[in-house]
Design a protein around this motif. Structure first.
Motif, PDB file in Angstrom:
ATOM      1  N   GLU A 116      23.004  71.889  27.752  1.00 51.50           N
ATOM      2  CA  GLU A 116      23.232  72.371  26.393  1.00 51.50           C
ATOM      3  C   GLU A 116      22.640  71.400  25.380  1.00 51.50           C
ATOM      4  O   GLU A 116      22.583  70.192  25.626  1.00 51.50           O
ATOM      5  N   SER A 117      22.254  71.924  24.245  1.00 55.29           N
ATOM      6  CA  SER A 117      21.779  71.069  23.156  1.00 55.29           C
ATOM      7  C   SER A 117      21.979  71.779  21.828  1.00 55.29           C
ATOM      8  O   SER A 117      22.147  72.999  21.786  1.00 55.29           O
ATOM      9  N   GLY A 118      21.959  70.998  20.753  1.00 53.90           N
ATOM     10  CA  GLY A 118      21.942  71.578  19.423  1.00 53.90           C
ATOM     11  C   GLY A 118      23.205  71.441  18.600  1.00 53.90           C
ATOM     12  O   GLY A 118      23.222  71.882  17.454  1.00 53.90           O
ATOM     13  N   GLY A 119      24.251  70.860  19.125  1.00 54.52           N
ATOM     14  CA  GLY A 119      25.448  70.700  18.322  1.00 54.52           C
ATOM     15  C   GLY A 119      25.267  69.633  17.261  1.00 54.52           C
ATOM     16  O   GLY A 119      24.243  68.966  17.187  1.00 54.52           O
ATOM     17  N   GLY A 120      26.289  69.486  16.409  1.00 55.77           N
ATOM     18  CA  GLY A 120      26.214  68.461  15.389  1.00 55.77           C
ATOM     19  C   GLY A 120      27.139  68.735  14.228  1.00 55.77           C
ATOM     20  O   GLY A 120      28.011  69.610  14.288  1.00 55.77           O
ATOM     21  N   LEU A 121      26.903  67.975  13.165  1.00 52.45           N
ATOM     22  CA  LEU A 121      27.700  68.083  11.943  1.00 52.45           C
ATOM     23  C   LEU A 121      26.886  68.788  10.876  1.00 52.45           C
ATOM     24  O   LEU A 121      25.714  68.436  10.644  1.00 52.45           O
ATOM     25  N   ARG A 161      21.565  75.700  15.611  1.00 52.06           N
ATOM     26  CA  ARG A 161      21.184  76.505  16.753  1.00 52.06           C
ATOM     27  C   ARG A 161      21.523  75.761  18.029  1.00 52.06           C
ATOM     28  O   ARG A 161      21.112  74.613  18.227  1.00 52.06           O
ATOM     29  N   LEU A 162      22.246  76.442  18.898  1.00 54.12           N
ATOM     30  CA  LEU A 162      22.580  75.905  20.212  1.00 54.12           C
ATOM     31  C   LEU A 162      21.658  76.519  21.259  1.00 54.12           C
ATOM     32  O   LEU A 162      21.300  77.686  21.163  1.00 54.12           O
ATOM     33  N   SER A 163      21.312  75.693  22.237  1.00 56.14           N
ATOM     34  CA  SER A 163      20.512  76.161  23.363  1.00 56.14           C
ATOM     35  C   SER A 163      21.210  75.810  24.665  1.00 56.14           C
ATOM     36  O   SER A 163      21.886  74.785  24.752  1.00 56.14           O
ATOM     37  N   CYS A 164      21.018  76.648  25.657  1.00 59.43           N
ATOM     38  CA  CYS A 164      21.575  76.390  26.974  1.00 59.43           C
ATOM     39  C   CYS A 164      20.572  76.861  28.015  1.00 59.43           C
ATOM     40  O   CYS A 164      20.238  78.048  28.060  1.00 59.43           O
ATOM     41  N   ALA A 165      20.102  75.921  28.826  1.00 58.54           N
ATOM     42  CA  ALA A 165      19.122  76.239  29.864  1.00 58.54           C
ATOM     43  C   ALA A 165      19.767  76.098  31.235  1.00 58.54           C
ATOM     44  O   ALA A 165      20.402  75.078  31.527  1.00 58.54           O
ATOM     45  N   ALA A 166      19.589  77.111  32.053  1.00 62.25           N
ATOM     46  CA  ALA A 166      20.110  77.094  33.418  1.00 62.25           C
ATOM     47  C   ALA A 166      18.988  76.729  34.384  1.00 62.25           C
ATOM     48  O   ALA A 166      17.868  77.229  34.254  1.00 62.25           O
TER      49      ALA A 166
END
Length: 116
Positions: free
Chosen positions: A6-11, A19-24
């Protein structure tokens, strides 16, 4: 074994976007559903949005019109575009994948905070 990154979280300030991303990744797997859940402190984990392999999307009522879920089947990646964020959207967001054999895989979670 399938792993999720996962990536893209924050304040972000209220009204802002993330925008959040999730790669499987893994070997020899097929995905039925991909989606995002969230869990705020003291609350149960809840569905934010999910998408089937055919593209059917389901949103929680609380995010309809503000969040947009999309999926790149070729990359086994799901994206959650979050706009008009509210303080009540603050939570740890978890990616979830349901495989063709109905196994459920979870990401490690990413913090999203909407605060001034």
């Amino acid at each position: 074994q399938v792993q999720l990154v996962e990536s893209g979280g924050g304040l972000v300030q209220p009204g802002g976007s993330l925008r959040l991303s999730c790669a499987a990744s893994g070997s020899a797997f097929s995905i039925k559903y991909m989606g995002w859940y969230r869990q705020a402190p003291g609350k149960k984990r809840e569905l934010v949005a999910s998408i089937t392999s055919s593209g059917r999307i389901n949103y929680a009522d609380s995010v309809k019109g503000r969040f947009l879920l999309s999926r790149d089947n070729a990359k086994n990646t799901v994206y959650l575009q979050m706009s008009s964020l509210k303080p009540e959207d603050t939570a740890v967001y978890y990616c979830n994948v349901v495989l063709a054999d109905w196994r459920s895989v979870w990401g490690q979670g990413t913090q999203v905070t909407a605060s001034s």
